[in-house]
Design an enzyme around this catalytic site. Structure first.
Site, PDB file in Angstrom:
ATOM      1  N   TYR A  75       3.571  51.600  54.897  1.00 58.14           N
ATOM      2  CA  TYR A  75       4.339  50.520  54.281  1.00 58.14           C
ATOM      3  C   TYR A  75       4.035  50.532  52.793  1.00 58.14           C
ATOM      4  CZ  TYR A  75       5.940  45.754  53.254  1.00 58.14           C
ATOM      5  OH  TYR A  75       6.589  44.663  52.737  1.00 58.14           O
TER       6      TYR A  75
ATOM      7  N   ASP B 291      -0.489  55.497  47.551  1.00 56.71           N
ATOM      8  CA  ASP B 291      -0.357  54.041  47.542  1.00 56.71           C
ATOM      9  C   ASP B 291      -1.729  53.475  47.889  1.00 56.71           C
ATOM     10  OD1 ASP B 291      -0.064  51.397  48.213  1.00 56.71           O
ATOM     11  OD2 ASP B 291       1.808  51.661  49.338  1.00 56.71           O
TER      12      ASP B 291
ATOM     13  N   LYS C  29      -3.204  43.934  44.842  1.00 56.45           N
ATOM     14  CA  LYS C  29      -4.200  43.130  45.559  1.00 56.45           C
ATOM     15  C   LYS C  29      -5.493  42.922  44.772  1.00 56.45           C
ATOM     16  CE  LYS C  29      -2.138  44.319  49.995  1.00 56.45           C
ATOM     17  NZ  LYS C  29      -1.342  43.229  50.496  1.00 56.45           N
TER      18      LYS C  29
END
Ligand code: HOZ
Length: 432
Positions: free
Chosen positions: A145, A240, A268
């Site tokens: 994702y 990622d 994050k």
């Protein structure tokens, strides 16, 4: 049983106002049943909900709260920045310092651009790779994702998977046909895609350790082989590291596995809990980004002073305290190994995957190395386990297809609390 009446009432109100009652799908508890817990506050390892229930947090905002909630160093930095205005839409000194620190911690990043989320970072990285190579197609892996950019909602993990819709409605055929997918850890499948699309693939993007189909580690040699393939075929390799960056090691998964991607996306942890993302990498590629180059990407709140204050404080702390990664490793190993042992004692030879401070208990006895394996899990039993843990004050990700994130606030005592709850909850979930 917990009293969740205020949460339940808020959810009813929310459903009339917000699609599905939540602002991000996984939060709706659809895959575990029941209704979501609304949070009020958090301190260290503990969350408090709007009904006053307390839980030990193993999500940590899906990663950013690596030091636990409300760490003084981060709050202090925000307090100091607060009186100087919340946004300028103009450059600030802290953006420069943050770029320097990111580059020092992740040496493959020669130049970096700050954005507002991991989604934005991944969308932008793909655009840059396309601009740089002049090619259209990308390769991604099933169950990975990369946020909700159109190009990534093909065989996507996380909430898309939880909702049973790995291919989103609203993504045009034109976009979808430029995204090629392969099973994670399947090198021959990647080689086949590359030979079937000669000189057409701009980028290969992956989570070097996957957190969005549950925790799945790269097979030995997989990342190195992808690196070689991308170099040989002029494909931009994008890691990622929105989840793994600054978490699995100060320099992320790329440091842990010793592989240098061309571009990296971050998010994050670099915001310390406030919204930040970043993408960066090889200077020649990043020089394509406007205004240095012709690939356009912009943002009013990019490099926002509050987000960079929080992010810098947390990053600096991580940089100056590398020993905390050893402690996180030890705590996480006790949690994951303990979980595996308890399940086995109960006759449930479930798979537990762990890398550093991320892990998943899969409700299957078979190894989980890709999405197809993950889908073999008994998700109904997982749902019962999730609620049994919640009732015992343990807050897990509300989906089999997510990882748990451990913070430095987890003490030995909390490890014991978790393991006791784990034993009782597995018994309850399976009526043993
Ligand atoms: N995409 C996140 C999990 N992989 C969930 C984000 C959220 O719901 O906050």
């Amino acid at each position: 049983m917990l009293n969740l009446s205020t949460s339940a009432a808020l959810f009813e109100r929310a459903k009339t106002l917000i699609p599905g009652g939540v602002n991000s799908p996984v939060r709706a508890f659809r895959s575990v049943g029941g209704s979501p817990v609304f949070m009020q506050s958090a301190q260290g390892a503990w969350l408090t909900d709007v009904d006053g229930n307390q839980y030990v947090d193993f999500i940590n905002s899906w990663g950013p709260m690596i030091l636990g909630h409300a760490p003084e160093i981060v709050l202090d930095a925000v307090r100091q920045a607060l009186p100087n205005s919340l946004s300028f839409g103009a450059p600030t000194h802290r953006e420069v310092e943050m770029a320097e620190l990111i580059r020092a911690m992740v040496p493959s990043i020669e130049k970096v651009r700050l954005v507002n989320s991991g989604t934005e970072a991944c969308m932008s990285a793909i655009r840059v790779a396309r601009g740089y190579t002049g090619r259209a197609k990308i390769i991604k892996f099933e169950g990975c994702y990369h946020g909700h950019g159109d190009a990534f909602l093909i065989a996507a993990g996380s909430g898309a998977l939880t909702a049973g819709e790995p291919d989103s409605a609203g993504v045009t055929r034109g976009v979808a046909q430029d995204t090629l997918t392969a099973p994670y850890n399947d090198l021959p499948a990647v080689e086949a895609l590359i030979s079937a699309n000669p000189d057409q693939i701009a980028a290969l993007i992956l989570e070097p350790v996957v957190g969005n189909m549950g925790l799945v580690a790269p097979a030995e040699g997989f990342l190195a082989a992808l690196r070689n393939l991308c170099t040989t075929h002029g494909i931009v390799l994008i890691f990622d590291e929105v989840m793994t960056g600054f978490r699995l090691a100060p320099g992320g998964a790329q440091q842990l596995y010793g592989i240098k991607p061309d571009l990296t996306t971050l998010g994050k942890i670099i915001g310390g809990g406030l919204p930040v993302g970043a993408y960066g990498g090889r200077e020649d590629i990043m020089n394509q980004v406007a205004p240095a180059g012709k690939v356009y990407q912009a943002g009013t709140l990019s490099g926002n002073p509050m987000a960079t204050a929080a992010g810098m404080a947390q990053l600096r702390y991580l940089h100056e305290h590398p020993e905390l990664y050893r402690d996180l490793e030890a705590t996480s190993a006790r949690l994951a190994d303990g979980t595996r042992a308890i399940a086995a004692e109960l006759g449930l030879h479930y798979t537990v995957n762990r890398v550093g401070s991320m892990f998943s208990l899969f409700f299957t006895s078979e190894p989980v190395t890709n999405l197809e394996d993950a889908k073999k899990c008994d998700t109904a039993a997982f749902g019962r386990y999730f609620h049994a843990m919640l009732n015992r004050g343990i807050y897990l990700a509300p989906s089999q297809f997510e990882a748990l994130f451990v913070s430095t606030a987890i003490t030995d005592e909390l490890v014991e609390k978790y393991l006791n709850a784990c034993r009782e909850s597995l018994v309850e979930a399976h009526s043993l």
